[in-house]
Write an enzyme that holds these catalytic residues in place. Structure first.
Site, short mmCIF file in Angstrom:
data_model
loop_
_atom_site.label_atom_id
_atom_site.label_comp_id
_atom_site.label_asym_id
_atom_site.label_seq_id
_atom_site.Cartn_x
_atom_site.Cartn_y
_atom_site.Cartn_z
N HIS A 56 -34.70 -37.60 43.03
CA HIS A 56 -33.70 -38.63 43.32
C HIS A 56 -34.01 -39.31 44.65
CE1 HIS A 56 -29.14 -39.74 43.05
NE2 HIS A 56 -29.83 -40.68 43.69
N PHE A 59 -36.74 -46.07 46.84
CA PHE A 59 -37.84 -46.66 47.61
C PHE A 59 -37.71 -48.18 47.74
CE2 PHE A 59 -41.15 -43.01 47.08
CZ PHE A 59 -40.43 -42.25 47.98
N ASN A 90 -32.33 -48.84 40.86
CA ASN A 90 -31.49 -49.92 41.40
C ASN A 90 -32.34 -50.80 42.32
OD1 ASN A 90 -31.53 -47.57 42.95
ND2 ASN A 90 -29.46 -47.82 43.73
N ASP A 301 -31.50 -37.70 47.50
CA ASP A 301 -30.84 -39.01 47.42
C ASP A 301 -31.21 -39.86 48.63
OD1 ASP A 301 -29.31 -41.14 46.58
OD2 ASP A 301 -27.37 -40.20 47.01
N PHE A 319 -23.24 -47.49 51.51
CA PHE A 319 -23.32 -46.05 51.31
C PHE A 319 -24.78 -45.61 51.39
CE2 PHE A 319 -19.41 -47.07 48.91
CZ PHE A 319 -18.55 -46.08 49.36
#
EC number: 3.5.2.3
Length: 421
Positions: A56, A59, A90, A301, A319
């Site tokens: 997870h 980049f 994303n 993450d 975030f």
């Protein structure tokens, strides 16, 4: 050939001193004493592990290159001891078609200094109620599927996605977030949110969607993976689902293991991540779940942002925090050296479990003959201070800056070649 002398490796549940010989990308000999004239690396008693694996990471390229690039992110990964990662979708454009996945896989290979696998998007643009061509994306190189950053809001979309992911024989990793329960929250709902006068995010936004998905996962037989699990209730749900035979795995991030919302004393967006830091009871439940195997693996993450973005308040900053350069070090220091878990268990959760769960066949799980020479060497004896000046990542957004830790990465090998030292 290359010889790594005087390393400590895990063997039969203990650390032993060995020499490791590499030839043509592979480990060809592990013995108490090997002699070689020429390319010799003296490890001086440091700990050698199979390269860490992170399922997870973000980049950011293409679309958000000012936050991170494939080159900088992969160098940061190597700096943390990671040799294989799976990158989230994303991006802009989102890898949500076979053609885009193929292009992204090629881009990762061209610019990465480590092995970078790629997630395909569950839905077009991550938010559509339609489901992407997962079978086609799997053929194009997608290692797994996710809409990370966005929860799948309708049960029917998730059901169709699970059916396709099962047919493609790929894991489906879920970012759990029921948007109807968010109420513009930016921090865990509770006393600390009230003290700081910030809108809170209830743990129900995660656990209620998880409960829905586990029922669907049991019906479809898909490999369902829980991204960045954060609440006591979620751990209990996964534990129960495993007992009922659901093919579910779960990951936890280092910040959720080491911090809680009580560590947020002011409006400091370096502590803003999604899901948010939860309460102490949740944190202890996460540690317990990691120890008993309910939570299968640790994933960072890694989410770099621009310095000015994270200099904003909790209400407006994005975030996410960086983590791939500090995760092993923080966890070794605060969980292994403190006696909470063994080094062997930490390596199990950071190497063996992610390799096995995501079927990363090329990634090694131990330092032994016949394994690929993807390796990481760590100094377990000397402490150092985490400083952003040491980061290879473009992102400097970490709440752990200034912490003293052990386990500094001395060198990382990918396919037998040193990529950081």
């Amino acid at each position: 050939m290359q010889l790594i002398k005087n390393v400590k490796i895990l063997k039969n549940h203990e650390l032993v001193t060995r020499d490791v010989l590499i030839d043509n990308k592979m480990i060809v000999q592990v013995a108490e004493n090997i002699e070689l004239s020429g390319d010799v690396f003296d490890a001086k008693g440091a700990f050698l592990s199979a390269g860490l694996v992170d399922v997870h990471v973000h980049f950011r390229e293409p679309g958000f290159d000012y936050k991170e690039t494939i080159a900088s992110g992969s160098k940061a990964a190597a700096n943390g001891g990671f040799t294989t990662v799976i990158a989230m979708p994303n991006l802009n454009p989102v890898p949500d078609t076979p053609e885009r996945v193929s292009e992204q896989v090629a881009l990762n290979k061209r610019h990465g200094v480590i092995h970078i696998e790629q997630y395909g998007a569950v839905s077009p643009d991550l938010v559509s109620h339609q489901v992407s061509d997962m079978v086609g994306m799997a053929s194009a190189g997608a290692a797994a599927f996710s809409n990370d950053g966005k929860g799948v809001q309708t049960a029917d979309t998730m059901l169709q996605a699970m059916l396709l992911a099962a047919r493609a024989d790929r894991p489906l990793a879920a970012h759990l977030e029921d948007e109807s329960l968010l109420h513009k929250g930016v921090i865990n709902a509770g006393d600390q949110a009230d003290k700081l006068e910030l809108p809170g995010i209830t743990g129900l936004a995660e656990s209620s969607q998880l409960a829905r998905d586990l029922v669907l996962a049991k019906a479809t037989g898909v490999h369902y993976h829980v991204a960045h699990i954060s609440t006591k209730t979620s751990v209990a749900l996964v534990r129960m689902a495993k007992l009922e035979g659901v093919h579910v795995t779960a990951e936890v991030s280092p910040h959720h293991l080491l911090l809680s919302d009580t560590d947020i004393h002011e409006d400091n967006a370096q502590f803003k991540m999604n899901p948010p830091l939860r309460g102490q009871v949740d944190r202890q439940a996460l540690i317990a779940g990691l120890l008993d195997g309910t939570i299968d693996m640790i994933a960072t993450d890694h989410a770099p942002h621009g310095t000015l973005e994270k200099a904003q308040s909790f209400k407006t900053a994005p975030f996410g925090i960086t983590g791939i350069e500090t995760s092993f070090q923080l966890l070794y220091t605060h969980l292994v050296r403190s006696g909470v878990m063994t080094l062997e268990t930490l390596i199990q959760r950071m190497v063996v479990s992610p390799v096995q769960a995501f079927k990363l066949k090329a990634a090694p799980t131990s330092v032994q003959v016949g394994e690929t020479a993807d390796l990481a060497l760590f100094d377990l004896e000397n402490s150092y201070q985490i400083e952003t000046s040491d980061f290879q990542s473009k992102g400097k957004n970490s709440p752990f800056v200034g912490w003293n830790v052990y386990g500094k990465t001395i060198a990382t090998w990918v396919d037998g070649q040193i990529v950081t030292q």
